[in-house]
Design a protein around this motif. Structure first.
Motif, PDB file in Angstrom:
ATOM      1  N   ALA A  51       7.370 -38.632  11.409  1.00 55.11           N
ATOM      2  CA  ALA A  51       7.340 -37.920  10.124  1.00 55.11           C
ATOM      3  C   ALA A  51       6.272 -36.836  10.193  1.00 55.11           C
ATOM      4  O   ALA A  51       5.338 -36.931  10.995  1.00 55.11           O
ATOM      5  CB  ALA A  51       7.029 -38.888   8.982  1.00 55.11           C
ATOM      6  N   THR A 112       7.651 -39.883   4.242  1.00 55.92           N
ATOM      7  CA  THR A 112       8.569 -38.810   3.890  1.00 55.92           C
ATOM      8  C   THR A 112       9.975 -39.370   3.761  1.00 55.92           C
ATOM      9  O   THR A 112      10.310 -40.395   4.354  1.00 55.92           O
ATOM     10  CB  THR A 112       8.567 -37.683   4.947  1.00 55.92           C
ATOM     11  OG1 THR A 112       9.093 -38.195   6.171  1.00 55.92           O
ATOM     12  CG2 THR A 112       7.176 -37.134   5.174  1.00 55.92           C
ATOM     13  N   GLY A 113      10.776 -38.702   2.974  1.00 56.53           N
ATOM     14  CA  GLY A 113      12.177 -39.086   2.821  1.00 56.53           C
ATOM     15  C   GLY A 113      12.959 -37.864   2.411  1.00 56.53           C
ATOM     16  O   GLY A 113      12.679 -37.272   1.367  1.00 56.53           O
ATOM     17  N   GLY A 114      13.911 -37.456   3.240  1.00 55.62           N
ATOM     18  CA  GLY A 114      14.642 -36.240   2.934  1.00 55.62           C
ATOM     19  C   GLY A 114      13.694 -35.066   2.863  1.00 55.62           C
ATOM     20  O   GLY A 114      12.985 -34.778   3.820  1.00 55.62           O
ATOM     21  N   GLU A 115      13.624 -34.417   1.717  1.00 51.04           N
ATOM     22  CA  GLU A 115      12.780 -33.234   1.541  1.00 51.04           C
ATOM     23  C   GLU A 115      11.497 -33.530   0.769  1.00 51.04           C
ATOM     24  O   GLU A 115      10.806 -32.625   0.335  1.00 51.04           O
ATOM     25  CB  GLU A 115      13.591 -32.160   0.831  1.00 51.04           C
ATOM     26  CG  GLU A 115      14.811 -31.734   1.632  1.00 51.04           C
ATOM     27  CD  GLU A 115      15.803 -30.934   0.828  1.00 51.04           C
ATOM     28  OE1 GLU A 115      15.832 -31.067  -0.412  1.00 51.04           O
ATOM     29  OE2 GLU A 115      16.567 -30.177   1.439  1.00 51.04           O
ATOM     30  N   PRO A 186      11.744 -35.603   7.839  1.00 58.10           N
ATOM     31  CA  PRO A 186      12.085 -36.915   7.271  1.00 58.10           C
ATOM     32  C   PRO A 186      11.654 -38.064   8.175  1.00 58.10           C
ATOM     33  O   PRO A 186      11.773 -37.998   9.392  1.00 58.10           O
ATOM     34  CB  PRO A 186      13.609 -36.864   7.137  1.00 58.10           C
ATOM     35  CG  PRO A 186      13.938 -35.425   7.081  1.00 58.10           C
ATOM     36  CD  PRO A 186      12.925 -34.749   7.967  1.00 58.10           C
TER      37      PRO A 186
END
Length: 194
Positions: A51, A112-115, A186
Motif C-alpha cells: 500500500a 488503503t482501499g480503492g481510492e 490500494p
C-alpha cells in the motif's frame, strides 16, 4: 497482398497492440491498474508494495487560509498484513495572516482501499504547543479531479485526546483546484486460507 492476408496482418497487429496494452496495465498506473510488479531504476522487475499514499495538495478555503498536506507513506510487500509496519512521513502546514501551525509526522500506520487512504503517525517536529510526540491521523480520497481530505483533529484536540492508529475523520475537506496530486495504491493483503 490479397484481402485475406491483409485481414490476417491487421488482426495480428491488433493482437500485438492489445497484448502490449495489457502488459502496461499489469505494471499499473495507480488508477485501477494491477501494479503487480514495478520496474526499478536498473531495469529489473520488483515486487509491488502492499500500500502507499503519496502526493501534495492545498485545501480549499475561501477565507484565504494556506493549508498544505504532503504524504510519502508506504507499506512494504513483506508487511502486507501489518498496517502498523508502515513507514514514511507526512507534513502539514496552516498559515493565515500572522498565525501559523506546522507539523512533521513519522508514519506508524497506513491502510488503503480503492481510492481512499488513512494514515496516522507521531508528530516529530511542530510549532504547535503540546502537539510534539502526539499521534494524528489524516484520510485522503484520491479521485483525480476532485481529491478530498480529512483529519483527526476535526472533533478532538490532538494535544489532549489519544488518536488510535489508522484512525481519522472521513475525507470531507475539498482540495483546491489544480493542487491535488495524491496517489493511493490500494492495499493488497493476504486473506487467510480456508
Amino acid at each position: 497482398m490479397d484481402r485475406r492476408t491483409k485481414i490476417a496482418a491487421v488482426a495480428a497487429a491488433l493482437l500485438i497492440t492489445a497484448g502490449a496494452a495489457g502488459s502496461a496495465t499489469a505494471s499499473g498506473d495507480g488508477k485501477g491498474g494491477v501494479r503487480e510488479a514495478t520496474a526499478s531504476g536498473d531495469g529489473k522487475r520488483g515486487v509491488r508494495e502492499a500500500a502507499a499514499l503519496t502526493g501534495t495538495a492545498k485545501l480549499y478555503r475561501p477565507a484565504g487560509d494556506d493549508i498544505t498536506f504532503s504524504f510519502d507513506a508506504h507499506l512494504a510487500a513483506k508487511d502486507r498484513n501489518d498496517p502498523l509496519a508502515a513507514t514514511g512521513t507526512f507534513r502539514y502546514s496552516h498559515y493565515k495572516g500572522d498565525w501559523r501551525g506546522t507539523a512533521e509526522v513519522k508514519v506508524d500506520c497506513l491502510a488503503t482501499g480503492g481510492e481512499v487512504a488513512t494514515v496516522t503517525g507521531i508528530v516529530t517536529a511542530t510549532d504547535v504547543p503540546g502537539l510534539l510526540h502526539k499521534r494524528v491521523g489524516v484520510s485522503v480520497y484520491d479521485n483525480g479531479r476532485h481529491d478530498r481530505l480529512g483529519y483527526s483533529w476535526l472533533a478532538s484536540d490532538p494535544t489532549k485526546d489519544e488518536v488510535p492508529p489508522c484512525n481519522s475523520a472521513a475525507p470531507y475537506e475539498r482540495v483546491r483546484a489544480g493542487t491535488g496530486d495524491f496517489t493511493v495504491l490500494p492495499w493488497r493483503f493476504a486473506y487467510p486460507a480456508e
